[in-house]
Design an enzyme around this catalytic site. Sequence first.
Site, PDB file in Angstrom:
ATOM      1  CE1 TYR A 142      40.928  32.144  32.396  1.00 34.11           C
ATOM      2  CE2 TYR A 142      40.043  30.242  33.537  1.00 34.11           C
ATOM      3  CZ  TYR A 142      40.135  31.604  33.389  1.00 34.11           C
ATOM      4  OH  TYR A 142      39.437  32.414  34.245  1.00 34.11           O
ATOM      5  CE  LYS A 190      43.635  46.756  25.883  1.00 34.17           C
ATOM      6  NZ  LYS A 190      43.025  48.030  26.336  1.00 34.17           N
ATOM      7  CG  ASP A 222      39.982  49.057  27.758  1.00 32.54           C
ATOM      8  OD1 ASP A 222      39.390  48.672  26.726  1.00 32.54           O
ATOM      9  OD2 ASP A 222      40.942  49.855  27.725  1.00 32.54           O
ATOM     10  CG  ASP A 246      37.094  34.347  35.107  1.00 28.86           C
ATOM     11  OD1 ASP A 246      36.147  33.802  35.715  1.00 28.86           O
ATOM     12  OD2 ASP A 246      38.142  34.714  35.665  1.00 28.86           O
ATOM     13  CG  ASP A 250      33.209  37.003  38.851  1.00 34.19           C
ATOM     14  OD1 ASP A 250      32.746  36.001  38.280  1.00 34.19           O
ATOM     15  OD2 ASP A 250      33.916  36.939  39.877  1.00 34.19           O
TER      16      ASP A 250
HETATM   17  C1  IPM Z   1      34.593  30.651  36.819  1.00 30.11           C
HETATM   18  C2  IPM Z   1      35.694  30.528  37.829  1.00 30.11           C
HETATM   19  C3  IPM Z   1      36.788  29.627  37.277  1.00 30.11           C
HETATM   20  C4  IPM Z   1      37.317  30.258  36.014  1.00 30.11           C
HETATM   21  C5  IPM Z   1      37.936  29.336  38.263  1.00 30.11           C
HETATM   22  C6  IPM Z   1      37.439  28.754  39.566  1.00 30.11           C
HETATM   23  C7  IPM Z   1      39.004  28.477  37.657  1.00 30.11           C
HETATM   24  O1  IPM Z   1      36.180  31.779  38.177  1.00 30.11           O
HETATM   25  O2  IPM Z   1      34.005  29.614  36.448  1.00 30.11           O
HETATM   26  O3  IPM Z   1      34.313  31.769  36.397  1.00 30.11           O
HETATM   27  O4  IPM Z   1      38.204  31.132  36.078  1.00 30.11           O
HETATM   28  O5  IPM Z   1      36.861  29.876  34.944  1.00 30.11           O
HETATM   29 MG    MG Z   2      35.065  33.400  37.349  1.00 32.22          MG
END
Ligand code: IPM
Ligand code: MG
Length: 361
Positions: A142, A190, A222, A246, A250
């Site tokens: 990032y 990884k 993975d 990240d 999710d």
């Molecule tokens: C998160 C989001 C952010 C990230 C984006 C919006 C830049 O997906 O906080 O997980 O990738 O960190």
């Molecule tokens: Mg995210």
Amino acid sequence: MNKNIAVIRGDGIGPEIVNEAIKVLDVIAQKYGHTFKYTDADMGGCAIDKYGDPLPQSELDKCLAADSVLLGAVGGPKWDSVPGNMRPEKGLLRIRAGMGVYSNNRPAKIWPQLASASPLKPEIVEKGIDFIIVRELIGGIYFGEHRTFGDGEKVSEDVMRYSESEIERIGRIGFETARKRRKKLCSVEKSNVLDTSRLWKSVIHRLAGEYPDVELSDMLVDNCAMQIVKDPSQFDVIVTENMFGDILSDEASMITGSIGMIPSSSLGATSNGLYEPIHGSAPDIAGQDIANPIGTILSAAMMLRYSFDMSQEADDIEAAVGAFLSKGYRTRDIMSGGEGLKPAKCSEAGNLIAAEIKANK
Ligand code: IPM
Ligand code: MG
């Protein structure tokens, strides 16, 4: 106690969900005799519109001067065509780096009331889902160099870089977090492909000597993505680098029912933390009063617990969310499964949770 909270409402559903969290904070302040002062700061698309910059220095300064920062969400299709370094998300990356909050804590815990909203089979959910992803937040790909070049065919690159000290400080948070829980730490990388991951693994193993009470395991990212849906009960604390965290967070949120439920805390060397739900700005449902404010409300609870040392107040908020769910209220995203559920709009959810806190002695 007196606390100054910088508030970034942001874009999309951001203002709606933050308003509900503030309702809850106001009720807490009243009940426990605290004074919370809110200072608005602009970030994201709304800051691009206002200042031509997703996070002007003046807005970052407000956050640095505060005791903590509460954030809704940023971004939306309106700003899709602005150059990469001026996107709303850049504001988010800049505030994380500017505040130095290298450690992002994302809990994946299933509320028993929402077990039927999980996409996993009941026999897997019954084994329990209660783990935390400790995500490195201000390093890695990032924040490496991003560039696109070439006269004919274009070529792009994004550099992933980690130093030993960056790995060590997040590794310590992983071990410390595990120490306060079930004492199991899984380091995810990884290392069969990436140099950064091989360095990661070696630093984590070096640290392990200092935490003999914590059981350390390694997992390739993975495989981890697969294990989270196959048997999430095996995890207690996962520590991983920025992009892997990240993606995995999710996935982890989805198995608990809805990403709308998950809060997060981001902390660095001071107690001034950044608290935000892990979901995005959901522009498709913005302004309709149908978003789920619980991820933001629980983020406010984390702020009380981790930055203000107000654990009783945080427990009170979490109990109120539990009572709201137990009474069958559901925002649209968690409506699935179960008889007799009562639909609640975003603002109703905030009102009902605030009322639970008032009623709870
Ligand atoms: C998160 C989001 C952010 C990230 C984006 C919006 C830049 O997906 O906080 O997980 O990738 O960190
Ligand atoms: Mg995210």
